[in-house]
Design a protein around this motif. Structure first.
Motif, PDB file in Angstrom:
ATOM      1  N   LEU A  44     -11.967  -4.418 -14.067  1.00 57.38           N
ATOM      2  CA  LEU A  44     -12.043  -5.068 -12.633  1.00 57.38           C
ATOM      3  C   LEU A  44     -11.368  -4.539 -11.566  1.00 57.38           C
ATOM      4  O   LEU A  44     -10.595  -3.300 -11.912  1.00 57.38           O
ATOM      5  CB  LEU A  44     -11.430  -6.542 -13.187  1.00 57.38           C
ATOM      6  N   LYS A  45     -11.269  -5.117 -10.588  1.00 58.69           N
ATOM      7  CA  LYS A  45     -10.796  -4.520  -9.366  1.00 58.69           C
ATOM      8  C   LYS A  45      -9.727  -5.385  -8.943  1.00 58.69           C
ATOM      9  O   LYS A  45      -9.959  -6.728  -8.712  1.00 58.69           O
ATOM     10  CB  LYS A  45     -11.909  -4.146  -8.346  1.00 58.69           C
ATOM     11  N   TYR A  46      -8.552  -4.908  -8.530  1.00 50.18           N
ATOM     12  CA  TYR A  46      -7.514  -5.521  -7.992  1.00 50.18           C
ATOM     13  C   TYR A  46      -7.950  -6.611  -6.923  1.00 50.18           C
ATOM     14  O   TYR A  46      -7.390  -7.764  -6.673  1.00 50.18           O
ATOM     15  CB  TYR A  46      -6.233  -4.735  -7.666  1.00 50.18           C
ATOM     16  N   GLY A  76       0.673  -1.174   0.005  1.00 48.19           N
ATOM     17  CA  GLY A  76      -0.048  -0.114  -0.022  1.00 48.19           C
ATOM     18  C   GLY A  76       0.924   1.327   0.160  1.00 48.19           C
ATOM     19  O   GLY A  76       2.179   1.126  -0.067  1.00 48.19           O
ATOM     20  N   VAL A  77       0.092   2.419   0.154  1.00 49.74           N
ATOM     21  CA  VAL A  77       0.876   3.566   0.128  1.00 49.74           C
ATOM     22  C   VAL A  77       1.010   4.176   1.537  1.00 49.74           C
ATOM     23  O   VAL A  77      -0.052   3.991   2.401  1.00 49.74           O
ATOM     24  CB  VAL A  77       0.151   4.713  -0.509  1.00 49.74           C
ATOM     25  N   TYR A  78       1.952   4.411   2.098  1.00 49.30           N
ATOM     26  CA  TYR A  78       2.415   4.856   3.519  1.00 49.30           C
ATOM     27  C   TYR A  78       2.980   6.169   3.650  1.00 49.30           C
ATOM     28  O   TYR A  78       3.843   6.712   2.843  1.00 49.30           O
ATOM     29  CB  TYR A  78       3.513   3.902   4.306  1.00 49.30           C
ATOM     30  N   LYS A 133      -8.472   7.212  -4.142  1.00 51.04           N
ATOM     31  CA  LYS A 133      -8.733   5.466  -4.684  1.00 51.04           C
ATOM     32  C   LYS A 133      -7.775   4.444  -4.027  1.00 51.04           C
ATOM     33  O   LYS A 133      -8.118   3.301  -4.030  1.00 51.04           O
ATOM     34  CB  LYS A 133      -8.215   5.768  -6.053  1.00 51.04           C
ATOM     35  N   MET A 134      -6.949   4.921  -3.386  1.00 57.39           N
ATOM     36  CA  MET A 134      -6.232   4.001  -2.288  1.00 57.39           C
ATOM     37  C   MET A 134      -6.155   4.806  -0.882  1.00 57.39           C
ATOM     38  O   MET A 134      -5.966   5.691  -0.731  1.00 57.39           O
ATOM     39  CB  MET A 134      -4.990   3.875  -2.803  1.00 57.39           C
ATOM     40  N   LEU A 177       5.306   4.810  -8.778  1.00 57.99           N
ATOM     41  CA  LEU A 177       5.547   5.612  -7.757  1.00 57.99           C
ATOM     42  C   LEU A 177       4.187   6.641  -7.936  1.00 57.99           C
ATOM     43  O   LEU A 177       3.470   7.129  -6.943  1.00 57.99           O
ATOM     44  CB  LEU A 177       6.702   6.168  -7.216  1.00 57.99           C
ATOM     45  N   ALA A 178       4.396   7.470  -9.013  1.00 55.27           N
ATOM     46  CA  ALA A 178       3.443   8.533  -9.411  1.00 55.27           C
ATOM     47  C   ALA A 178       1.892   7.987  -9.418  1.00 55.27           C
ATOM     48  O   ALA A 178       0.970   8.691  -8.794  1.00 55.27           O
ATOM     49  CB  ALA A 178       3.752   9.033 -10.847  1.00 55.27           C
ATOM     50  N   TYR A 179       1.730   6.865  -9.888  1.00 54.05           N
ATOM     51  CA  TYR A 179       0.455   6.253  -9.772  1.00 54.05           C
ATOM     52  C   TYR A 179      -0.196   5.906  -8.437  1.00 54.05           C
ATOM     53  O   TYR A 179      -1.383   6.135  -8.103  1.00 54.05           O
ATOM     54  CB  TYR A 179       0.603   4.856 -10.633  1.00 54.05           C
ATOM     55  N   ASN A 180       0.581   5.385  -7.466  1.00 52.66           N
ATOM     56  CA  ASN A 180       0.417   5.157  -6.130  1.00 52.66           C
ATOM     57  C   ASN A 180      -0.105   6.761  -5.518  1.00 52.66           C
ATOM     58  O   ASN A 180      -0.933   6.833  -4.626  1.00 52.66           O
ATOM     59  CB  ASN A 180       1.291   4.580  -5.509  1.00 52.66           C
ATOM     60  N   ALA A 181       0.681   7.642  -5.533  1.00 54.67           N
ATOM     61  CA  ALA A 181       0.693   8.805  -4.947  1.00 54.67           C
ATOM     62  C   ALA A 181      -0.639   9.667  -5.488  1.00 54.67           C
ATOM     63  O   ALA A 181      -1.595  10.073  -4.759  1.00 54.67           O
ATOM     64  CB  ALA A 181       1.710   9.840  -5.377  1.00 54.67           C
ATOM     65  N   LEU A 182      -1.103   9.499  -6.730  1.00 59.96           N
ATOM     66  CA  LEU A 182      -2.056   9.978  -7.177  1.00 59.96           C
ATOM     67  C   LEU A 182      -3.452   9.347  -6.756  1.00 59.96           C
ATOM     68  O   LEU A 182      -4.531   9.895  -6.309  1.00 59.96           O
ATOM     69  CB  LEU A 182      -2.154   9.896  -8.765  1.00 59.96           C
TER      70      LEU A 182
END
Length: 372
Positions: free
Chosen positions: A180-182, A94-96, A357-358, A346-351
């Motif tokens: 779909l969803k992960y 996940g994102v921390y 969304k996360m 990394l950019a995808y996770n931050a966005l």
């Protein structure tokens, strides 16, 4: 960042990405899903030789980042700064948010690698512009099911160390692209680079994966992979090699490097395609070990995977992908998503964190659950 694109008219988020590697620093600025500036460089070996520990490079790397931003007339104004995750204690993916506990564990990490600077550099710049600092899916992401941890020797338990950032990001982007969803599907992701990790993803968790750092699973360009235990013990006690030399055989000078004398996959794949022996045979043997590991993850998922995603630098090779496809295509559709993709991931996770969304997780708030 082709999946989960931000809707037109939604706020434009400005994200700085920092990816420190062993000999390089990569930087990027994204506006939502679009990269608007990219920079970076390989650092001279002579300069890096002055440092004996990665933490000693903090000021050196920060000065490099600031100079690159200044040279491009870029103000330190961002909605988030995200750095490559370090060798922390095992944790769910996940994102921390970078907090004091995370910084303490990066500074005092048991394993020394310059990736431990990612969160620290991100935090320093984020504090200047009053935005959050994140890391996402470091290599120590640990979501393995308990039965996957056993080895047959109580003193040795399998560890989860793999290309979590790219593997999870490619999985998320693929499932979004097909509607779909992960968290709802099963997938196999094979990241093929200097090291190779093959992971089984079930409903958002990586329930099994080979330790891609420490000599397990397929052999790769630089790593030996799983070895016959008895023969390895004999080699260790032969008196011909030091512990350091043995470890180099396993990680750094093993795999294709040991057989061909190079870790240059472009050259190796070209020579194999042109029929050079024994290059072709040893490369085919490596792909065979990858296929076997994919088969093992197929069993782990009870054959229910929606697709087999192949990513990493080696996925650019048509020779390798054609050979691998022949061996695994009967298991599930093979989807090729080439490239390391670390900066984009990394950019995808931050966005996703900024847009909700996360979930943004707090490091140290909950101990990892070993009973997944």
């Amino acid at each position: 960042m082709t999946a989960d694109k931000v809707r037109e008219g939604q706020k434009k988020y400005r994200i700085l990405v920092i990816n420190p590697g062993a000999t390089s620093t990569k930087l990027a600025i994204y506006e939502n899903e679009k990269a608007v500036w990219m920079s970076g460089a390989h650092h001279p070996t002579a300069e890096l030789a002055a440092f004996h520990h990665s933490m000693e490079q903090h000021d050196y790397r920060m000065a490099f980042i600031r100079k690159r931003l200044a040279d491009s007339n870029i103000d330190v104004r961002f909605d988030a700064v995200i750095g490559r995750g370090g060798l922390l204690r095992p944790l769910p993916g996940g994102v921390y948010r970078v907090n004091d506990k995370l910084k303490h564990d990066l500074i005092n990490a048991e394993m020394d690698h310059v990736c431990n600077l990612g969160g620290l550099l991100a935090d320093e710049l984020a504090r200047e512009c009053g935005c959050p600092a994140f890391i996402a899916d470091p290599v120590v992401v640990d979501e393995m099911q308990e039965v996957a941890r056993y080895t047959g020797i109580p003193d040795i338990r399998r560890k989860s160390v793999f290309h979590a950032l790219n593997s999870k990001a490619m999985a998320r982007q693929y499932v979004a692209s097909v509607g779909l969803k992960y968290e709802d599907v099963s997938l196999i992701v094979a990241h093929m680079g200097g090291g190779i990790s093959v992971s089984a993803h079930r409903k958002g968790r990586v329930i099994d994966v080979n330790n891609a750092l420490d000599g397990e699973g397929p052999f790769s360009t630089e790593r030996a992979g799983t070895l016959p235990a008895g023969q390895l013990v004999d080699l260790c006690f032969s008196g011909e090699y030091s512990i350091k030399q043995i470890k180099k055989m396993i990680h750094g000078r093993g795999g294709l490097t040991a057989y061909t004398g190079t870790n240059d996959m472009i050259t190796i794949a070209r020579d194999a395609e042109e029929g050079d022996e024994p290059t072709r045979t040893v490369l085919d043997a490596m792909l065979y070990t990858v296929a076997k590991q994919i088969g093992a993850m197929h069993v782990s998922l009870h054959g229910e995977e929606h697709a087999i995603i192949v990513t990493g630098g080696i996925a650019h090779s048509s020779y390798c992908m054609e050979r691998l496809r022949r061996q695994i295509d009967f298991l599930a559709p093979m989807v090729v998503m080439p490239g390391e993709n670390e900066v984009n991931s990394l950019a995808y996770n931050a966005l996703c964190a900024l847009t909700g969304k996360m979930e943004v997780k707090e490091y140290g708030a909950v101990e990892p659950d070993k009973t997944y």
